[in-house]
Design a protein around this motif. Structure first.
Motif, PDB file in Angstrom:
ATOM      1  N   ALA A  20      -2.425 105.405  77.653  1.00 32.14           N
ATOM      2  CA  ALA A  20      -3.038 106.228  76.615  1.00 32.14           C
ATOM      3  C   ALA A  20      -3.612 105.335  75.530  1.00 32.14           C
ATOM      4  CB  ALA A  20      -2.006 107.185  76.035  1.00 32.14           C
ATOM      5  N   VAL A  21      -4.685 104.634  75.868  1.00 36.20           N
ATOM      6  CA  VAL A  21      -5.247 103.692  74.904  1.00 36.20           C
ATOM      7  C   VAL A  21      -6.765 103.832  74.826  1.00 36.20           C
ATOM      8  CG1 VAL A  21      -5.418 101.848  76.626  1.00 36.20           C
ATOM      9  CG2 VAL A  21      -5.373 101.275  74.198  1.00 36.20           C
ATOM     10  N   HIS A  22      -7.258 103.797  73.609  1.00 37.11           N
ATOM     11  CA  HIS A  22      -8.700 103.737  73.379  1.00 37.11           C
ATOM     12  C   HIS A  22      -9.074 102.263  73.231  1.00 37.11           C
ATOM     13  CE1 HIS A  22      -9.202 108.055  72.674  1.00 37.11           C
ATOM     14  NE2 HIS A  22      -8.096 108.003  71.947  1.00 37.11           N
ATOM     15  N   THR A  23     -10.320 101.955  73.533  1.00 37.69           N
ATOM     16  CA  THR A  23     -10.799 100.576  73.384  1.00 37.69           C
ATOM     17  C   THR A  23     -12.036 100.551  72.504  1.00 37.69           C
ATOM     18  OG1 THR A  23      -9.976  99.983  75.579  1.00 37.69           O
ATOM     19  CG2 THR A  23     -11.586  98.512  74.579  1.00 37.69           C
ATOM     20  N   LEU A  24     -11.976  99.718  71.471  1.00 36.57           N
ATOM     21  CA  LEU A  24     -13.092  99.514  70.561  1.00 36.57           C
ATOM     22  C   LEU A  24     -13.561  98.080  70.748  1.00 36.57           C
ATOM     23  CD1 LEU A  24     -14.417 101.311  68.322  1.00 36.57           C
ATOM     24  CD2 LEU A  24     -13.021 100.049  66.682  1.00 36.57           C
ATOM     25  N   GLU A  25     -14.794  97.906  71.172  1.00 39.58           N
ATOM     26  CA  GLU A  25     -15.341  96.567  71.419  1.00 39.58           C
ATOM     27  C   GLU A  25     -16.369  96.230  70.348  1.00 39.58           C
ATOM     28  OE1 GLU A  25     -16.069  95.816  75.851  1.00 39.58           O
ATOM     29  OE2 GLU A  25     -15.944  98.003  75.748  1.00 39.58           O
ATOM     30  N   LEU A  26     -16.168  95.094  69.691  1.00 40.97           N
ATOM     31  CA  LEU A  26     -17.066  94.653  68.632  1.00 40.97           C
ATOM     32  C   LEU A  26     -17.873  93.462  69.141  1.00 40.97           C
ATOM     33  CD1 LEU A  26     -14.440  94.588  65.724  1.00 40.97           C
ATOM     34  CD2 LEU A  26     -15.751  96.554  66.550  1.00 40.97           C
ATOM     35  N   TYR A  27     -19.167  93.648  69.314  1.00 42.48           N
ATOM     36  CA  TYR A  27     -20.040  92.556  69.746  1.00 42.48           C
ATOM     37  C   TYR A  27     -20.567  91.862  68.493  1.00 42.48           C
ATOM     38  CZ  TYR A  27     -19.910  94.150  74.571  1.00 42.48           C
ATOM     39  OH  TYR A  27     -19.494  94.488  75.836  1.00 42.48           O
ATOM     40  N   LEU A  28     -20.045  90.658  68.249  1.00 40.98           N
ATOM     41  CA  LEU A  28     -20.313  89.949  67.006  1.00 40.98           C
ATOM     42  C   LEU A  28     -20.818  88.538  67.282  1.00 40.98           C
ATOM     43  CD1 LEU A  28     -16.964  90.862  65.171  1.00 40.98           C
ATOM     44  CD2 LEU A  28     -19.128  92.116  65.060  1.00 40.98           C
ATOM     45  N   ASP A  29     -21.673  88.065  66.377  1.00 37.37           N
ATOM     46  CA  ASP A  29     -22.177  86.696  66.452  1.00 37.37           C
ATOM     47  C   ASP A  29     -21.711  85.952  65.202  1.00 37.37           C
ATOM     48  OD1 ASP A  29     -23.641  84.352  66.859  1.00 37.37           O
ATOM     49  OD2 ASP A  29     -25.476  85.205  65.990  1.00 37.37           O
ATOM     50  N   PRO A  33     -24.984  87.455  59.586  1.00 37.88           N
ATOM     51  CA  PRO A  33     -24.389  87.938  58.343  1.00 37.88           C
ATOM     52  C   PRO A  33     -23.794  89.345  58.458  1.00 37.88           C
ATOM     53  CG  PRO A  33     -26.470  86.850  57.889  1.00 37.88           C
ATOM     54  CD  PRO A  33     -26.373  86.989  59.385  1.00 37.88           C
ATOM     55  N   PHE A  34     -24.441  90.206  59.242  1.00 37.39           N
ATOM     56  CA  PHE A  34     -23.939  91.565  59.391  1.00 37.39           C
ATOM     57  C   PHE A  34     -22.655  91.590  60.219  1.00 37.39           C
ATOM     58  CE2 PHE A  34     -28.545  91.867  58.780  1.00 37.39           C
ATOM     59  CZ  PHE A  34     -28.574  92.639  57.632  1.00 37.39           C
ATOM     60  N   SER A  35     -22.561  90.671  61.190  1.00 41.07           N
ATOM     61  CA  SER A  35     -21.317  90.543  61.958  1.00 41.07           C
ATOM     62  C   SER A  35     -20.190  90.088  61.042  1.00 41.07           C
ATOM     63  CB  SER A  35     -21.496  89.535  63.097  1.00 41.07           C
ATOM     64  OG  SER A  35     -22.378  90.005  64.082  1.00 41.07           O
ATOM     65  N   ALA A  36     -20.502  89.159  60.144  1.00 41.84           N
ATOM     66  CA  ALA A  36     -19.486  88.666  59.212  1.00 41.84           C
ATOM     67  C   ALA A  36     -18.972  89.798  58.337  1.00 41.84           C
ATOM     68  CB  ALA A  36     -20.068  87.546  58.350  1.00 41.84           C
ATOM     69  N   LYS A  37     -19.874  90.628  57.887  1.00 37.70           N
ATOM     70  CA  LYS A  37     -19.505  91.753  57.021  1.00 37.70           C
ATOM     71  C   LYS A  37     -18.570  92.711  57.756  1.00 37.70           C
ATOM     72  CE  LYS A  37     -21.704  95.073  53.892  1.00 37.70           C
ATOM     73  NZ  LYS A  37     -23.019  95.604  53.417  1.00 37.70           N
ATOM     74  N   MET A  38     -18.909  93.048  59.006  1.00 37.02           N
ATOM     75  CA  MET A  38     -18.061  93.950  59.781  1.00 37.02           C
ATOM     76  C   MET A  38     -16.719  93.314  60.076  1.00 37.02           C
ATOM     77  SD  MET A  38     -18.707  95.818  63.484  1.00 37.02           S
ATOM     78  CE  MET A  38     -19.683  97.160  62.782  1.00 37.02           C
ATOM     79  N   PHE A  39     -16.732  92.048  60.488  1.00 32.13           N
ATOM     80  CA  PHE A  39     -15.480  91.390  60.839  1.00 32.13           C
ATOM     81  C   PHE A  39     -14.525  91.364  59.663  1.00 32.13           C
ATOM     82  CE2 PHE A  39     -12.603  87.821  60.986  1.00 32.13           C
ATOM     83  CZ  PHE A  39     -12.068  87.897  62.257  1.00 32.13           C
ATOM     84  N   LYS A  40     -15.035  91.045  58.488  1.00 33.23           N
ATOM     85  CA  LYS A  40     -14.170  90.940  57.318  1.00 33.23           C
ATOM     86  C   LYS A  40     -13.441  92.251  57.053  1.00 33.23           C
ATOM     87  CE  LYS A  40     -14.085  89.768  52.410  1.00 33.23           C
ATOM     88  NZ  LYS A  40     -14.878  89.310  51.226  1.00 33.23           N
TER      89      LYS A  40
END
Length: 210
Positions: A20-29, A33-40
């Motif tokens: 019973a698990v959902h998976t959220l995948e974050l494609y980041l570089d 800069p936008f990846s950095a913002k999301m990751f933080k």
């Protein structure tokens, strides 16, 4: 999409029940800069929520998305791959350190140094996350002479990077960041999501499935 065991450090979960698990995948570089913002936001506010609010319900995977129009993108992601090889449990903390210093690896700050010089700086970032700099650099260094007659030999993480790139190409992901929820692109999540917006989204899409 499945995650190869050698890349297990890219996944973060809290006592996940595989039935019973959902998976959220974050494609980041790392140099986006936008990846950095999301990751933080994810690293500082979302991950701590998992064991408290969504135990055994959600797995988050950081997919390393190389963006080839920035030549240093390959190099920084090779460093992430080296960390996965040496200390998977330090991948997220290393990523936090690298995103904090991502500007140091933007185009204008790498253009006048050799590839191995950039690797040495990346190894220092890994050292800040508790890894042995020499071991990291040892995986990244490219020889300056032919090896067994070959001159296009890459380094010791090249084969792992190839596997990551092959897997990412199967999804057709282009821009960073891109988020997939249970294998489907989730366009409602943006890099500007606040902590409150993340929690609202998770309550609706993950918490409601209890």
């Amino acid at each position: 999409m499945a995650l190869a065991p050698k890349f297990a450090g890219q996944a973060y979960s809290a006592n996940v029940n595989p039935k019973a698990v959902h998976t959220l995948e974050l494609y980041l570089d790392y140099v986006c800069p936008f990846s950095a913002k999301m990751f933080k936001t994810v690293h500082t506010t979302v991950l701590p929520l998992l064991p408290r609010k969504y135990p055994s319900q959600l797995s988050i995977i950081f997919r390393q998305q190389i963006q080839p129009w920035h030549p240093s993108s390959t190099l920084v992601h090779e460093a992430g791959t080296a960390v996965l090889r040496l200390a998977p449990d330090k991948f997220w903390s290393f990523s936090a350190k690298l995103f904090e210093q991502q500007k140091d690896f933007f185009d204008v700050y790498v253009v006048n140094e050799t590839r191995n010089q950039t690797y040495r700086r990346l190894a220092k970032v890994a050292g800040q996350a508790g890894l042995d700099e020499a071991e990291v650099y040892g995986l990244l260094e490219v020889p300056d002479k032919e090896v067994d007659g070959g001159a296009n030999v890459g380094n010791k993480v090249t084969d792992d990077v190839k596997l990551m790139v092959k897997a990412n190409r199967l999804t057709g992901v282009h821009v960073t960041p891109t988020v997939l929820f249970n294998g489907i692109v989730e366009n409602s999540i943006s890099s500007s999501f606040s902590s409150e917006e993340w929690e609202t989204w998770l309550d609706k899409n993950v918490g409601a499935s209890k």
